[in-house]
Design an enzyme around this catalytic site. Sequence first.
Site, PDB file in Angstrom:
ATOM      1  N   LEU A 125      10.175  47.396  55.578  1.00  0.00           N
ATOM      2  CA  LEU A 125      11.081  48.178  56.884  1.00  0.00           C
ATOM      3  C   LEU A 125      10.731  47.198  58.060  1.00  0.00           C
ATOM      4  O   LEU A 125       9.584  46.606  58.471  1.00  0.00           O
ATOM      5  CB  LEU A 125      10.368  49.430  57.148  1.00  0.00           C
ATOM      6  CG  LEU A 125      10.660  49.995  58.546  1.00  0.00           C
ATOM      7  CD1 LEU A 125      12.144  50.670  58.113  1.00  0.00           C
ATOM      8  CD2 LEU A 125       9.503  51.274  58.930  1.00  0.00           C
ATOM      9  N   HIS A 229      -1.356  47.206  61.947  1.00  0.00           N
ATOM     10  CA  HIS A 229      -1.065  46.300  62.904  1.00  0.00           C
ATOM     11  C   HIS A 229      -0.492  47.283  64.050  1.00  0.00           C
ATOM     12  O   HIS A 229       0.280  48.189  63.816  1.00  0.00           O
ATOM     13  CB  HIS A 229       0.014  45.277  62.243  1.00  0.00           C
ATOM     14  CG  HIS A 229       0.492  44.073  63.150  1.00  0.00           C
ATOM     15  ND1 HIS A 229       1.325  44.458  64.365  1.00  0.00           N
ATOM     16  CD2 HIS A 229       0.180  42.947  62.965  1.00  0.00           C
ATOM     17  CE1 HIS A 229       1.582  43.123  64.891  1.00  0.00           C
ATOM     18  NE2 HIS A 229       0.803  42.178  64.114  1.00  0.00           N
TER      19      HIS A 229
END
Length: 344
Positions: A125, A229
Amino acid sequence: MMVIRPVERSDVSALMQLASKTGGGLTSLPANEATLSARIERAIKTWQGELPKSEQGYVFVLEDSETGTVAGICAIEVAVGLNDPWYNYRVGTLVHASKELNVYNALPTLFLSNDHTGSSELCTLFLDPDWRKEGNGYLLSKSRFMFMAAFRDKFNDKVVAEMRGVIDEHGYSPFWQSLGKRFFSMDFSRVDFLCGTGQKAFIAELMPKHPIYTHFLSQEAQDVIGQVHPQTAPARAVLEKEGFRYRNYIDIFDGGPTLECDIDRVRAIRKSRLVEVAEGQPAQGDFPACLVANENYHHFRVVLARTDPATERLILTAAQLDALKCHAGDRVRLVRLCAEEKTA
């Protein structure tokens, strides 16, 4: 209008451009033209029914229908780990105790695992930073659920998604530095590239086979276990609102969390339904954004439309019908883009 469609061979240069913007850590989107071309070919062969389940993978792109610009990519692996082992660490506990000495220690421990073998996987993605607006991220991520709902028999009962772990702008991964590098003797960017280009045999050869006490890792590495992240935090929130949960499995390289859900419990899959479509001018009103998808396996399309998600007859403009490759009288799949917020 933004449209989700199956990837095509001509998309390879656009995917190379996207890959150059990921900032590393997105293993399945390496800036390597041969690898991306092979990925496209594998997707095309999957749609054509030419591959065994162990090799099947679907790839979709988000395209601006007016300009042809490819703004994002998303993918589904049908069944992971049936050819090459699919590794995670399971974060568990080992207890060391002595009644005689009155000592009891419950120690967090990493166990090498293949528990998700056979699961379907949401992967790859990535949305171009310039296009992170107007619901594009939601459309890109959740369009896959519309495909899975329409072609449920193609997928397995459990769906997993590996979230990108904590890596800085220089490609430094605290988890890798403290653990993986000691066994693999290479930088994170190198191992990331090898995995992304399909060279995975070294993982089984070099992985530590025994449980690892997390207390032996640096504090910095311990702190990022199961963390995402910063750029991945929105993607994690999207999946969690669809029913995905972190069940103490993490990535073997960067320590990022693996989320999972039973496929039939995913909100967008469970609540999507088929309605008849008609051409006209959609009613005006304060309607929520909804995902609308055709049921055409080879020419699958998804768009966003503001409409009543409970309608039995969906009215779309000629442009929307054209983008969906639908005609009046066809049946389309409809679901609210985001779960309704519960009010007290």
